[in-house]
Scaffold this motif. Structure first.
Motif, PDB file in Angstrom:
ATOM      1  N   VAL A  31       0.885  -1.203  -0.064  1.00 29.72           N
ATOM      2  CA  VAL A  31      -0.110  -0.007  -0.006  1.00 29.72           C
ATOM      3  C   VAL A  31       0.988   1.254   0.101  1.00 29.72           C
ATOM      4  CG1 VAL A  31      -1.731   1.336   1.494  1.00 29.72           C
ATOM      5  CG2 VAL A  31      -1.827  -1.069   1.011  1.00 29.72           C
ATOM      6  N   LEU A  32       1.931   1.138   0.758  1.00 29.70           N
ATOM      7  CA  LEU A  32       2.885   2.429   0.689  1.00 29.70           C
ATOM      8  C   LEU A  32       3.520   2.666  -0.450  1.00 29.70           C
ATOM      9  CD1 LEU A  32       4.298   2.093   4.462  1.00 29.70           C
ATOM     10  CD2 LEU A  32       2.754   3.793   3.815  1.00 29.70           C
ATOM     11  N   LEU A  33       4.076   1.530  -1.190  1.00 31.96           N
ATOM     12  CA  LEU A  33       4.525   1.494  -2.224  1.00 31.96           C
ATOM     13  C   LEU A  33       3.914   2.099  -3.402  1.00 31.96           C
ATOM     14  CD1 LEU A  33       7.488   0.906  -3.811  1.00 31.96           C
ATOM     15  CD2 LEU A  33       6.403  -1.303  -4.157  1.00 31.96           C
ATOM     16  N   GLY A  40       5.543   9.438  -8.921  1.00 39.95           N
ATOM     17  CA  GLY A  40       6.451   9.357  -9.699  1.00 39.95           C
ATOM     18  C   GLY A  40       7.507   8.297  -9.222  1.00 39.95           C
ATOM     19  N   LYS A  41       8.601   8.164  -9.780  1.00 35.92           N
ATOM     20  CA  LYS A  41       9.722   7.332  -9.528  1.00 35.92           C
ATOM     21  C   LYS A  41      10.438   7.553  -8.040  1.00 35.92           C
ATOM     22  CE  LYS A  41      11.137   6.360 -14.130  1.00 35.92           C
ATOM     23  NZ  LYS A  41      12.235   6.419 -15.080  1.00 35.92           N
ATOM     24  N   ILE A  42      10.871   6.327  -7.490  1.00 34.11           N
ATOM     25  CA  ILE A  42      11.373   6.670  -6.042  1.00 34.11           C
ATOM     26  C   ILE A  42      12.697   5.880  -6.233  1.00 34.11           C
ATOM     27  CG2 ILE A  42       9.374   6.942  -4.944  1.00 34.11           C
ATOM     28  CD1 ILE A  42       9.668   3.766  -3.966  1.00 34.11           C
ATOM     29  N   THR A  43      13.715   6.070  -5.500  1.00 29.80           N
ATOM     30  CA  THR A  43      15.032   5.193  -5.466  1.00 29.80           C
ATOM     31  C   THR A  43      14.803   3.715  -4.842  1.00 29.80           C
ATOM     32  OG1 THR A  43      15.504   6.133  -2.979  1.00 29.80           O
ATOM     33  CG2 THR A  43      16.304   7.260  -5.010  1.00 29.80           C
ATOM     34  N   GLU A  44      15.546   3.048  -5.173  1.00 27.14           N
ATOM     35  CA  GLU A  44      15.525   1.621  -4.695  1.00 27.14           C
ATOM     36  C   GLU A  44      15.736   1.587  -3.242  1.00 27.14           C
ATOM     37  OE1 GLU A  44      15.096  -2.413  -4.715  1.00 27.14           O
ATOM     38  OE2 GLU A  44      14.487  -0.989  -6.202  1.00 27.14           O
TER      39      GLU A  44
END
Length: 76
Positions: A31-33, A40-44
């Motif tokens: 859910v958080l992801l 938008g994009k997030i870092t690994e």
């Protein structure tokens, strides 16, 4: 306010705030992801932090919002 009221609180409109249960940690992470990648994009590294609910639960309370059907719709 009692401990039970703090741990499980109806905030109206069919939404309840409560502490996450260990069996839900994978779902909470997803859910958080979904919430953080929707804009938008997030870092690994951040992705792993969002999904790492079990280690986080060792030092922090993990809270969820669930709808009237018991579906987790948000987390903190």
């Amino acid at each position: 306010m009692t401990d039970l009221e703090l741990e499980h609180r109806d905030i109206g409109h069919g939404v309840t705030i409560r502490r996450a249960e260990e069996r839900e940690y994978d779902q909470v992470g997803q859910v958080l992801l979904e919430a953080f990648t929707a804009s938008g994009k997030i870092t690994e590294h951040y992705r792993q932090r969002l999904l790492g609910i079990t280690p986080r639960s060792k030092t922090e309370d993990v809270w969820v919002a669930e709808d009237v059907d018991g579906q987790i719709i948000g987390a903190y």
